[in-house]
Design an enzyme around this catalytic site. Sequence first.
Site, PDB file in Angstrom:
ATOM      1  N   GLY A  29       0.757  -0.959  -4.821  1.00  0.00           N
ATOM      2  CA  GLY A  29      -0.572  -1.550  -4.720  1.00  0.00           C
ATOM      3  C   GLY A  29      -1.366  -1.317  -5.979  1.00  0.00           C
ATOM      4  O   GLY A  29      -1.530  -0.167  -6.399  1.00  0.00           O
ATOM      5  N   CYS A  47       0.793  -1.223   0.000  1.00  0.00           N
ATOM      6  CA  CYS A  47       0.000   0.000   0.000  1.00  0.00           C
ATOM      7  C   CYS A  47       0.834   1.287   0.000  1.00  0.00           C
ATOM      8  O   CYS A  47       1.980   1.308   0.431  1.00  0.00           O
ATOM      9  CB  CYS A  47      -0.966   0.044   1.161  1.00  0.00           C
ATOM     10  SG  CYS A  47      -2.030  -1.389   1.256  1.00  0.00           S
ATOM     11  N   ASN A  84      -1.401   2.728   5.685  1.00  0.00           N
ATOM     12  CA  ASN A  84      -0.441   1.753   5.172  1.00  0.00           C
ATOM     13  C   ASN A  84       0.166   1.041   6.376  1.00  0.00           C
ATOM     14  O   ASN A  84       0.762   1.689   7.227  1.00  0.00           O
ATOM     15  CB  ASN A  84       0.658   2.473   4.372  1.00  0.00           C
ATOM     16  CG  ASN A  84       1.800   1.561   3.955  1.00  0.00           C
ATOM     17  OD1 ASN A  84       2.910   2.026   3.727  1.00  0.00           O
ATOM     18  ND2 ASN A  84       1.561   0.270   3.849  1.00  0.00           N
ATOM     19  N   GLY A  85      -0.010  -0.268   6.434  1.00  0.00           N
ATOM     20  CA  GLY A  85       0.549  -1.021   7.550  1.00  0.00           C
ATOM     21  C   GLY A  85      -0.374  -2.144   7.966  1.00  0.00           C
ATOM     22  O   GLY A  85      -1.212  -2.598   7.189  1.00  0.00           O
ATOM     23  N   TYR A 101      13.299  -4.611  -1.966  1.00  0.00           N
ATOM     24  CA  TYR A 101      12.333  -4.865  -3.027  1.00  0.00           C
ATOM     25  C   TYR A 101      11.242  -3.819  -3.208  1.00  0.00           C
ATOM     26  O   TYR A 101      10.943  -3.417  -4.331  1.00  0.00           O
ATOM     27  CB  TYR A 101      11.671  -6.239  -2.787  1.00  0.00           C
ATOM     28  CG  TYR A 101      10.588  -6.552  -3.780  1.00  0.00           C
ATOM     29  CD1 TYR A 101      10.907  -6.957  -5.076  1.00  0.00           C
ATOM     30  CD2 TYR A 101       9.243  -6.430  -3.451  1.00  0.00           C
ATOM     31  CE1 TYR A 101       9.913  -7.220  -6.012  1.00  0.00           C
ATOM     32  CE2 TYR A 101       8.253  -6.709  -4.375  1.00  0.00           C
ATOM     33  CZ  TYR A 101       8.585  -7.105  -5.642  1.00  0.00           C
ATOM     34  OH  TYR A 101       7.604  -7.357  -6.555  1.00  0.00           O
TER      35      TYR A 101
END
Length: 478
Positions: free
Chosen positions: A34, A8, A108-109, A258
């Site tokens: 996302g 996200c 986000n999380g 990544y």
Amino acid sequence: MKHWNEECAVVGVYNVENASILSYYSLFAMQHRGQEASGISASNGSKIATIKNTGLVTKIFTEKRLSKLQGRSSIGHNRYSTAGEDSINDTQPIFARYDLGEMAIAHNGNLTNAKQVRQMLINEGAIFQSHLDTENLIHLIARSKKQSLTDRIIDALGQVDGAYCFIFLSRTKMFAIRDRYGLRPLSLGKIQNQDGSTGYIVASESCAFDLVGAEFVREVRAGEMLIFDGAYSLSDNQPKSIQVFEPKEHPCVFEHVYFARPDSNVFGHNVYKARKQMGIELAKEHKIEADMVIPVPDSGVAAALGYSKQSGIDFELGLIRNHYVGRTFIEPTQQQRELKVRLKLNPIAELIAGKDIIVIDDSVVRGTTSKQIIKILRQAGARKIHLLISSPPTISPCFYGVDTPHKTELICANKSIEEVRKYIGADSLGFLSIDGLMRSLGDENKPMCKACFDEVYIDDFTNDFRNDLTGANPCVSC
Ligand code: SF4
């Protein structure tokens, strides 16, 4: 090669004309985090409007739709996770009306005590509309006995654990908060308006700033809340800052391996440079004789360049990636899995036939993709194939907002490196050490979350949550 699922992206824009358009471009820049769904909320000062849907940013937001998101403040969200049954209800931002007015939230999380908090709220009569842990925050804020929205947000945050970057939008204010560990990245930028005033942007990655002409100011600190309020933040050129929690910095090392875009700066490092350094460290740790070093594109490119630089072995683009592969409508039989990899990657046989090659990839998760890559390189005539991974073996799942398989599916958690090598069919297999990874980020002792590599989770990690997870998609927030 994509084998981790991103986690996200969030953005918030404040005091900028047509703020929703800047949110749109920022979400476009962060599409890699996302691709399942996207949404934008905007406030014109008296009302918050929200448009969200499943699909890519460019598909959801037309000029006509964006024109309905009027106002000088806006927040946005890109979602990866497929967790949840009702995909529209599970998109963000989440909008709600409550006794103080209206609010929208983007997150986000992953909240590690979400299940317990939700059950407590349900026991008290709360009704939920989504499967998102983010919705807990809405209820906690609405039920708080504190007077101001700022105090209610702080009150609610005190009841949740885990990883989060939250951006809240009220009709006149915006709040940006990072958890005490700083697990996920969040940066602050500023925008010079034509009338001389200052606008602000907060975003998961700094690559969003470049696209909208914003200047990077700094990262939001772990445990910090920034408050954007026209009453004071516009006069002194800085949003108000409250250190809500004592920082216990442990940013996610995998952002560098990544997730993040190479042109972003996260946790004080440029991602491209960090990945190239990982390749340099990999070459120091694994000296191999070969004719060329080739990356698995795109995320292996910078590390392969680093390996080539350090080793003196030629860098070649031996695998070409098709960037236009959408969803593949194929069942997971062996032959069809091969097709899936082939749709994305095609080797240049004229380059690699009869050659000893070093292939650089960013990580090994289940091992199936690596196995297919080795196979298509063999079919293209490669003589010896040495697979080197620019991160340590992945031995444990993430519970902090990254969609990873269960431990039983992580090949390096269940086999020795030699067994993994045999399974994927490479002539040799090597991984960057944890120390090498940390050296590439400039500090072996820097506190960072490396739990997917060393299984050391941050201190107050909720064990119930960990034990509860039986399969993929542990993240239920984004
Ligand atoms: S467990 Fe891995 S992916 Fe998750 S936050 Fe920690 S380092 Fe990042």
